[in-house]
Write a protein that holds these residues in place. Structure first.
Motif, PDB file in Angstrom:
ATOM      1  N   LEU A 281      84.321  94.969  38.819  1.00  0.00           N
ATOM      2  CA  LEU A 281      83.139  95.305  39.613  1.00  0.00           C
ATOM      3  C   LEU A 281      81.968  95.691  38.715  1.00  0.00           C
ATOM      4  CD1 LEU A 281      84.874  97.430  42.398  1.00  0.00           C
ATOM      5  CD2 LEU A 281      84.121  95.056  42.556  1.00  0.00           C
ATOM      6  N   VAL A 282      82.250  96.504  37.707  1.00  0.00           N
ATOM      7  CA  VAL A 282      81.192  96.929  36.792  1.00  0.00           C
ATOM      8  C   VAL A 282      80.738  95.763  35.913  1.00  0.00           C
ATOM      9  CG1 VAL A 282      80.620  98.493  34.896  1.00  0.00           C
ATOM     10  CG2 VAL A 282      81.990  99.316  36.822  1.00  0.00           C
TER      11      VAL A 282
ATOM     12  N   ILE B  51      86.341  97.628  51.325  1.00  0.00           N
ATOM     13  CA  ILE B  51      85.175  96.745  51.193  1.00  0.00           C
ATOM     14  C   ILE B  51      83.939  97.544  50.773  1.00  0.00           C
ATOM     15  CG2 ILE B  51      83.589  95.255  52.483  1.00  0.00           C
ATOM     16  CD1 ILE B  51      86.091  94.382  54.132  1.00  0.00           C
ATOM     17  N   LEU B  52      83.829  98.763  51.294  1.00  0.00           N
ATOM     18  CA  LEU B  52      82.694  99.612  50.927  1.00  0.00           C
ATOM     19  C   LEU B  52      82.812 100.149  49.508  1.00  0.00           C
ATOM     20  CD1 LEU B  52      82.034 101.733  54.142  1.00  0.00           C
ATOM     21  CD2 LEU B  52      80.460 100.116  53.094  1.00  0.00           C
ATOM     22  N   PHE B  53      83.983 100.737  49.181  1.00  0.00           N
ATOM     23  CA  PHE B  53      84.114 101.478  47.937  1.00  0.00           C
ATOM     24  C   PHE B  53      84.706 100.660  46.796  1.00  0.00           C
ATOM     25  CE2 PHE B  53      83.665 104.772  51.113  1.00  0.00           C
ATOM     26  CZ  PHE B  53      82.795 105.656  50.483  1.00  0.00           C
ATOM     27  N   PHE B  54      85.117  99.426  47.082  1.00  0.00           N
ATOM     28  CA  PHE B  54      85.502  98.497  46.022  1.00  0.00           C
ATOM     29  C   PHE B  54      84.674  97.220  46.122  1.00  0.00           C
ATOM     30  CE2 PHE B  54      89.223 101.219  45.852  1.00  0.00           C
ATOM     31  CZ  PHE B  54      89.491 101.268  44.499  1.00  0.00           C
TER      32      PHE B  54
ATOM     33  N   SER C 215      81.307  90.055  48.594  1.00  0.00           N
ATOM     34  CA  SER C 215      82.359  89.121  48.190  1.00  0.00           C
ATOM     35  C   SER C 215      83.438  89.837  47.381  1.00  0.00           C
ATOM     36  CB  SER C 215      81.760  87.969  47.369  1.00  0.00           C
ATOM     37  OG  SER C 215      80.845  87.220  48.139  1.00  0.00           O
ATOM     38  N   CYS C 216      83.016  90.704  46.461  1.00  0.00           N
ATOM     39  CA  CYS C 216      83.970  91.463  45.657  1.00  0.00           C
ATOM     40  C   CYS C 216      84.844  92.359  46.531  1.00  0.00           C
ATOM     41  CB  CYS C 216      83.226  92.314  44.630  1.00  0.00           C
ATOM     42  SG  CYS C 216      82.465  91.386  43.287  1.00  0.00           S
ATOM     43  N   GLY C 217      84.228  93.040  47.484  1.00  0.00           N
ATOM     44  CA  GLY C 217      84.992  93.918  48.364  1.00  0.00           C
ATOM     45  C   GLY C 217      86.036  93.169  49.170  1.00  0.00           C
ATOM     46  N   LEU C 218      85.680  91.994  49.663  1.00  0.00           N
ATOM     47  CA  LEU C 218      86.621  91.189  50.443  1.00  0.00           C
ATOM     48  C   LEU C 218      87.776  90.711  49.575  1.00  0.00           C
ATOM     49  CD1 LEU C 218      84.052  89.085  52.507  1.00  0.00           C
ATOM     50  CD2 LEU C 218      85.561  90.869  53.399  1.00  0.00           C
ATOM     51  N   VAL C 219      87.454  90.276  48.366  1.00  0.00           N
ATOM     52  CA  VAL C 219      88.501  89.800  47.458  1.00  0.00           C
ATOM     53  C   VAL C 219      89.477  90.922  47.118  1.00  0.00           C
ATOM     54  CG1 VAL C 219      88.914  89.041  45.077  1.00  0.00           C
ATOM     55  CG2 VAL C 219      87.215  87.872  46.471  1.00  0.00           C
ATOM     56  N   ILE C 220      88.968  92.105  46.801  1.00  0.00           N
ATOM     57  CA  ILE C 220      89.848  93.219  46.438  1.00  0.00           C
ATOM     58  C   ILE C 220      90.660  93.694  47.633  1.00  0.00           C
ATOM     59  CG2 ILE C 220      89.845  95.642  45.691  1.00  0.00           C
ATOM     60  CD1 ILE C 220      87.670  94.896  43.705  1.00  0.00           C
ATOM     61  N   ASP C 221      90.150  93.509  48.828  1.00  0.00           N
ATOM     62  CA  ASP C 221      90.904  93.901  50.022  1.00  0.00           C
ATOM     63  C   ASP C 221      92.145  93.037  50.227  1.00  0.00           C
ATOM     64  OD1 ASP C 221      91.230  95.638  52.246  1.00  0.00           O
ATOM     65  OD2 ASP C 221      90.518  94.053  53.579  1.00  0.00           O
ATOM     66  N   THR C 222      92.210  91.875  49.547  1.00  0.00           N
ATOM     67  CA  THR C 222      93.434  91.065  49.648  1.00  0.00           C
ATOM     68  C   THR C 222      94.640  91.843  49.136  1.00  0.00           C
ATOM     69  OG1 THR C 222      93.043  90.025  47.475  1.00  0.00           O
ATOM     70  CG2 THR C 222      92.182  88.882  49.415  1.00  0.00           C
TER      71      THR C 222
END
Length: 301
Positions: free
Chosen positions: A24-25, A157-160, A186-193
């Protein structure tokens, strides 16, 4: 494993998941670099804060999932340090407090580094920092934990996604653009997997202990198709970056989409049981792949 040993603490912080904070960073900093606003020190402090907050959240989750009965001896997922007795209650509480304090000091460092360059003198960062702490604790702890009431996915999704990517970019450039919002989502959705495959695997255990995840509330079918969509929707969203001329960031995630789909097929075939941990491992790998592809794509222009 020796009680309260370094190995026990490494297990507790779940190093396989910490790559999420790193990508993310990296993605936000790559976007800042391409916009001419990259600042190494704020980027490094954001990375440290993200890692410390994720470790805090993992430890709180380790403790409270056990206390609420979600982590039983027949747990299907990877071992949890506290549930296995590798870390004592007193040590775990001190560990949570220590990581929280370290994150707070890092957050103060961020504030002191950038406050004179921000429109509101950095007070907006105080609000974000408090929100991150609330999320880390009340995701699984407290009288109304988010993960136990079907709000875990929204929180991730919010915090990642939106918050770490958006604010890492904001701290360096003092702006927030539509492209950043799209990439952050997009990043939040991917990490939610990762959360979805965990909840799909644990659906029977979670139902027994009253943990009403989305999969428990709406059924295994939502877990199967939700997992697929959480990975493919970001790929489609990234294609919109072509409209801003970011061809690399738009097209390279297609490779991730293929890898994600392959893992989804395996998940559907296995369906239940401990074997789904293979899909968890592949999901973690796919998330890192997405991060690498997005970072490379952004830098390519």
């Amino acid at each position: 494993m020796k009680t309260n040993s370094l190995s026990a603490w490494i297990l507790a912080v779940r190093p396989y998941s910490l790559g999420n904070s790193v990508i993310l960073v990296l993605i936000a900093s790559a976007m800042a670099y391409m916009s001419g606003g990259f600042r190494p020190l704020p980027a490094l402090l954001c990375l440290l804060f993200a890692l410390l907050m994720q470790c805090t959240a993992n430890l709180v989750n380790d403790l409270w999932d056990f206390m609420k009965g979600a982590d039983q001896p027949d747990r299907l997922g990877p071992d949890r340090a506290f549930a296995k007795g590798y870390i004592t209650l007193r040590a775990m509480k001190f560990g949570i407090a220590g990581f929280t304090l370290a994150a707070g000091i890092t957050g103060l460092g961020i504030l002191l580094t950038v406050h004179d360059t921000l429109p509101h003198r950095g007070w907006e960062l105080v609000a974000v920092g408090i929100a991150c702490l609330v999320f880390a604790y009340f995701y699984t702890a407290g009288p109304w934990p988010l993960a136990y009431h079907g709000l875990g996915d929204i929180a991730v999704i919010l915090f990642f996604g939106l918050i770490p990517v958006g604010f890492t970019y904001y701290l360096q450039t003092r702006t927030w653009t539509s492209e950043v919002t799209l990439v952050a989502l997009s990043c939040g959705l991917v990490i939610d997997t990762m959360l979805m495959v965990n909840n799909f695997r644990d659906r029977e255990e979670d139902a027994r202990c009253g943990k009403r995840t989305v999969v428990v509330a709406f059924g295994a079918g939502v877990g199967r198709w939700g997992y697929l969509l959480l990975g493919l929707v970001p790929v489609v969203l990234c294609l919109a970056l072509l409209g801003w001329g970011h061809w690399g960031a738009a097209l390279l995630p297609l490779i991730y989409g293929a890898a994600h789909t392959a893992t989804w097929r395996k998940m559907v075939r296995i369906d239940h049981g401990e074997e789904l941990n293979v899909c968890l491992g592949e999901t973690a790998r796919n998330i890192l792949l997405f991060g690498a592809l997005m970072t490379l794509g952004i830098l390519l222009g």
